[in-house]
Design a protein around this motif. Structure first.
Motif, PDB file in Angstrom:
ATOM      1  N   UNK A 133     -83.884  46.308 -42.907  1.00 37.17           N
ATOM      2  CA  UNK A 133     -84.453  44.964 -42.923  1.00 37.17           C
ATOM      3  C   UNK A 133     -84.802  44.462 -41.528  1.00 37.17           C
ATOM      4  N   UNK A 134     -84.323  45.157 -40.487  1.00 33.37           N
ATOM      5  CA  UNK A 134     -84.604  44.717 -39.108  1.00 33.37           C
ATOM      6  C   UNK A 134     -85.738  45.519 -38.491  1.00 33.37           C
ATOM      7  N   UNK A 135     -86.606  46.102 -39.328  1.00 30.71           N
ATOM      8  CA  UNK A 135     -87.635  47.002 -38.803  1.00 30.71           C
ATOM      9  C   UNK A 135     -88.665  46.292 -37.913  1.00 30.71           C
ATOM     10  N   UNK A 136     -88.747  44.983 -37.987  1.00 30.98           N
ATOM     11  CA  UNK A 136     -89.717  44.268 -37.145  1.00 30.98           C
ATOM     12  C   UNK A 136     -89.234  44.134 -35.694  1.00 30.98           C
ATOM     13  N   UNK A 137     -87.958  44.373 -35.458  1.00 31.28           N
ATOM     14  CA  UNK A 137     -87.409  44.217 -34.115  1.00 31.28           C
ATOM     15  C   UNK A 137     -87.690  45.458 -33.270  1.00 31.28           C
ATOM     16  N   UNK A 138     -87.983  45.219 -31.999  1.00 30.06           N
ATOM     17  CA  UNK A 138     -88.269  46.316 -31.072  1.00 30.06           C
ATOM     18  C   UNK A 138     -87.062  47.231 -30.897  1.00 30.06           C
ATOM     19  N   UNK A 139     -85.877  46.624 -30.821  1.00 28.83           N
ATOM     20  CA  UNK A 139     -84.682  47.430 -30.620  1.00 28.83           C
ATOM     21  C   UNK A 139     -84.406  48.347 -31.810  1.00 28.83           C
ATOM     22  N   UNK A 140     -84.883  47.951 -32.990  1.00 32.22           N
ATOM     23  CA  UNK A 140     -84.717  48.812 -34.162  1.00 32.22           C
ATOM     24  C   UNK A 140     -85.386  50.161 -33.923  1.00 32.22           C
ATOM     25  N   UNK A 141     -86.607  50.146 -33.420  1.00 33.66           N
ATOM     26  CA  UNK A 141     -87.343  51.385 -33.213  1.00 33.66           C
ATOM     27  C   UNK A 141     -86.766  52.187 -32.054  1.00 33.66           C
ATOM     28  N   UNK A 142     -86.307  51.511 -31.024  1.00 36.03           N
ATOM     29  CA  UNK A 142     -85.711  52.221 -29.880  1.00 36.03           C
ATOM     30  C   UNK A 142     -84.480  53.002 -30.315  1.00 36.03           C
ATOM     31  N   UNK A 143     -83.567  52.302 -31.004  1.00 40.03           N
ATOM     32  CA  UNK A 143     -82.331  52.963 -31.406  1.00 40.03           C
ATOM     33  C   UNK A 143     -82.546  53.922 -32.573  1.00 40.03           C
ATOM     34  N   UNK A 144     -83.554  53.679 -33.397  1.00 38.46           N
ATOM     35  CA  UNK A 144     -83.859  54.612 -34.484  1.00 38.46           C
ATOM     36  C   UNK A 144     -84.372  55.936 -33.933  1.00 38.46           C
ATOM     37  N   UNK A 145     -85.210  55.861 -32.905  1.00 36.60           N
ATOM     38  CA  UNK A 145     -85.701  57.099 -32.274  1.00 36.60           C
ATOM     39  C   UNK A 145     -84.539  57.873 -31.665  1.00 36.60           C
ATOM     40  N   UNK A 146     -83.605  57.150 -31.039  1.00 36.14           N
ATOM     41  CA  UNK A 146     -82.419  57.807 -30.491  1.00 36.14           C
ATOM     42  C   UNK A 146     -81.634  58.506 -31.597  1.00 36.14           C
ATOM     43  N   UNK A 147     -81.473  57.838 -32.739  1.00 36.61           N
ATOM     44  CA  UNK A 147     -80.728  58.432 -33.858  1.00 36.61           C
ATOM     45  C   UNK A 147     -81.398  59.713 -34.346  1.00 36.61           C
ATOM     46  N   UNK A 148     -82.719  59.690 -34.439  1.00 31.13           N
ATOM     47  CA  UNK A 148     -83.466  60.871 -34.900  1.00 31.13           C
ATOM     48  C   UNK A 148     -83.285  62.026 -33.928  1.00 31.13           C
ATOM     49  N   UNK A 149     -83.372  61.744 -32.639  1.00 36.49           N
ATOM     50  CA  UNK A 149     -83.230  62.800 -31.633  1.00 36.49           C
ATOM     51  C   UNK A 149     -81.822  63.395 -31.669  1.00 36.49           C
ATOM     52  N   UNK A 150     -80.824  62.525 -31.731  1.00 42.99           N
ATOM     53  CA  UNK A 150     -79.445  63.003 -31.740  1.00 42.99           C
ATOM     54  C   UNK A 150     -79.123  63.815 -32.994  1.00 42.99           C
ATOM     55  N   UNK A 151     -79.712  63.439 -34.126  1.00 49.00           N
ATOM     56  CA  UNK A 151     -79.457  64.166 -35.372  1.00 49.00           C
ATOM     57  C   UNK A 151     -80.262  65.458 -35.445  1.00 49.00           C
ATOM     58  N   UNK A 152     -81.442  65.483 -34.828  1.00 47.42           N
ATOM     59  CA  UNK A 152     -82.331  66.640 -34.942  1.00 47.42           C
ATOM     60  C   UNK A 152     -81.773  67.869 -34.232  1.00 47.42           C
TER      61      UNK A 152
END
Length: 560
Positions: A212-231
């Motif tokens: 639900x917080x997808x409009x926030x800039x920090x959402x995308x920053x930390x989501x990209x970090x999560x993807x990299x760490x999991x990948x």
């Protein structure tokens, strides 16, 4: 509060142990199975645990080149690697029993299923009684216990962790929530790639309800970090497996995939051993039970009305719908179209899924969580009307007991694992005398291609934990074509001259024969064909070890 928490934890741990209580007194030598007593898969998974531990000792050198299907490379990629089982590897290092490590991992998985469920529900402000009730029902997840032998499918706690961390990240994305998502996804991959694939497929159309917080800039920053760490950790497993499966061009038979997919009636019928409802005539019923479904329906209504539960409730509801449709696989037909085959072309890895009905794991888990939502709402309403606490707890506990009893744990019996002490002599001989770059063939081979037929092969693999040398034999999720051809020829011809030629071409050095298994006399005669078998000196635990020799090469030269 602390006493309630400790009581809840103790209840969950004891319930998980009680679920597999028959094996608790024979952890070293037995494996828990359902009444069908097919031990192939449990023995294979015990061997998998051993190989993970053995690989750790060797620094994971040649990790994917497991000692099966020799001389085929990357054979460990043909099935679930389950590196999470390294947690119990010290048991094998100290005790030497793959069965004990297997049973402890199974017990730990059931406990974590309950504890993670309780944690998720408590984070959603559920009371202790409904939270513990939900934990007990997750331990007794109907579809899971009815596939008890498939160890990699027992741990559903990583899926619950992913759902919980996604919901938290979706509300308030931070570096901590990103790391938690990565850790949860890594745990999912390391316990079961199969479960993780199904989970990821269902998340594609459902996860947006949590973010639900997808409009926030920090959402995308930390989501990209999560993807990299999991990948990164996921890639350590997925990339080698994809390369190996592509190299052998493994494909699932379309008719078999359809057979192992659910049919519409399976989705609402509970299994044949259910105590309530219109039961399926066989084991194909996939409803978690009518009481659970009824209460989950009420939970949907309550959850959608409360703002703080709305998004998670909608996510769980959509997960039920999506996973139910996906469980139909090729049996879902819209006009002349079958969407499943389109999905397998679009989504990597989906074409390798055989048991499509297992999407119902996710649906049953979501139903249990929604059911607890209803029970917690009942608790809140009774508290608001100042009802006695004992009455509220009794009502909620009664509902939990009925939900458990309507679809109880199936009968669990014990299947004996091979006694490794009886195989010390011949395995030591193999370990000390087998030259590098060669392998052994263990007779008899599997007489057929069903899971039951491969029981003898799984036993050879289990015993192989003593010598750790490459075997021509093997069992896995996929089988190399050359192995299946060899198995069929040995089944029909025995150790004929053409079979011996094939074994020699595969760099087979020893042929180990089980007591009571006959060897064709011509296979022992150097004058019949080019290749023959010579019995090695001495009795080896009644197992006969033959040396495969080439009659055109002097034995003195062959010895070198």
């Amino acid at each position: 509060m602390r006493s309630r928490r400790n009581s809840a934890i103790l209840t969950i741990l004891l319930f998980a142990a009680w679920t597999i209580r028959p094996v608790l007194v024979q952890m070293n030598h037995s494996l828990p199975v359902r009444s069908e007593i097919i031990t192939t898969v449990p023995l294979f998974n015990a061997w998998t645990i051993w190989w993970n531990g053995q690989s750790a000792i060797n620094g994971f050198a040649d990790y994917w080149d497991a000692p099966i299907f020799f001389p085929t490379r990357r054979s460990f990629a043909f099935s679930e690697p389950q590196p999470a089982t390294l947690l119990v590897a010290p048991v094998i290092w100290l005790n030497g029993s793959p069965a004990l490590a297997y049973n402890l991992y199974l017990l730990g998985s059931l406990m974590l299923n309950g504890l993670m469920t309780c944690r998720l529900l408590r984070l959603r402000h559920c009371g202790w009684v409904p939270a513990v009730g939900g934990a007990l029902m997750m331990i007794w997840l109907p579809i899971s216990l009815r596939q008890l032998e498939v160890l990699q499918l027992i741990p559903v706690w990583p899926i619950l962790w992913v759902w919980s961390s996604l919901e938290r990240h979706g509300r308030q994305p931070t570096r901590g929530s990103a790391i938690e998502i990565a850790a949860a996804v890594t745990a999912a991959f390391f316990t079961s790639i199969h479960h993780t694939l199904l989970m990821c497929v269902t998340l594609l159309p459902t996860a947006w309800l949590l973010l639900i917080a997808f409009r926030k800039r920090q959402f995308w920053i930390w989501s990209i970090l999560a993807v990299i760490l999991a990948a990164v950790p996921a890639g350590l497993l997925v990339v080698p497996m994809k390369r190996a499966l592509s190299e052998h061009q493994f494909q699932r038979d379309e008719a078999l995939v359809s057979q192992l997919s659910a049919r519409p009636q399976n989705l609402w019928q509970p299994p044949h051993d259910a105590k309530i409802g219109i039961r399926a005539r066989d084991s194909n019923g996939m409803s978690p039970g009518w009481i659970k479904v009824f209460l989950a329906t009420a939970g949907i209504g309550y959850g959608l009305r409360r703002k703080r539960h709305r998004h998670l409730t909608a996510f769980l509801l959509l997960t039920i719908v999506v996973s139910g449709l996906l469980a139909l696989g090729p049996n879902l037909q819209i006009g002349s179209a079958r969407p499943w085959w389109n999905l397998t072309e679009f989504l990597p890895g989906l074409s390798q899924v055989r048991n499509v009905f297992r999407f119902m794991y996710l649906a049953q888990m979501a139903i249990i969580l929604l059911m607890v939502t209803a029970l917690n709402e009942v608790r809140l309403r009774m508290d608001s009307h100042r009802m006695p606490g004992w009455l509220t707890s009794s009502l909620v506990t009664g509902c939990v007991i009925m939900a458990l009893v309507e679809l109880p744990c199936p009968q669990i019996v014990l299947a004996g694992a091979p006694d490794l002490n009886r195989h010390l002599q011949w395995t030591e001989y193999v370990r000390e005398h087998l030259p590098a770059g060669t392998g052994i063939a263990c007779i008899p081979f599997s007489p057929g291609v069903s899971a039951h037929d491969f029981d003898v092969t799984a036993r050879w693999m289990y015993i192989g934990s003593l010598h750790a040398r490459p075997m021509v034999n093997g069992y896995s999720g996929f089988f190399p074509k050359n192995y299946l051809e060899l198995r069929a020829r040995i089944s029909s011809e025995g150790l004929s001259q053409p079979v011996l030629v094939t074994l020699a071409e595969m760099q087979t050095y020893f042929v180990v024969v089980q007591p009571g298994t006959n060897v064709r006399p011509e296979a022992l005669n150097a004058d019949v064909g080019r290749y023959y078998l010579r019995l090695e000196s001495g009795r080896q635990d009644d197992y006969r070890i033959f040396r495969l020799l080439d009659s055109s090469v002097p034995e003195s030269a062959a010895a070198k």
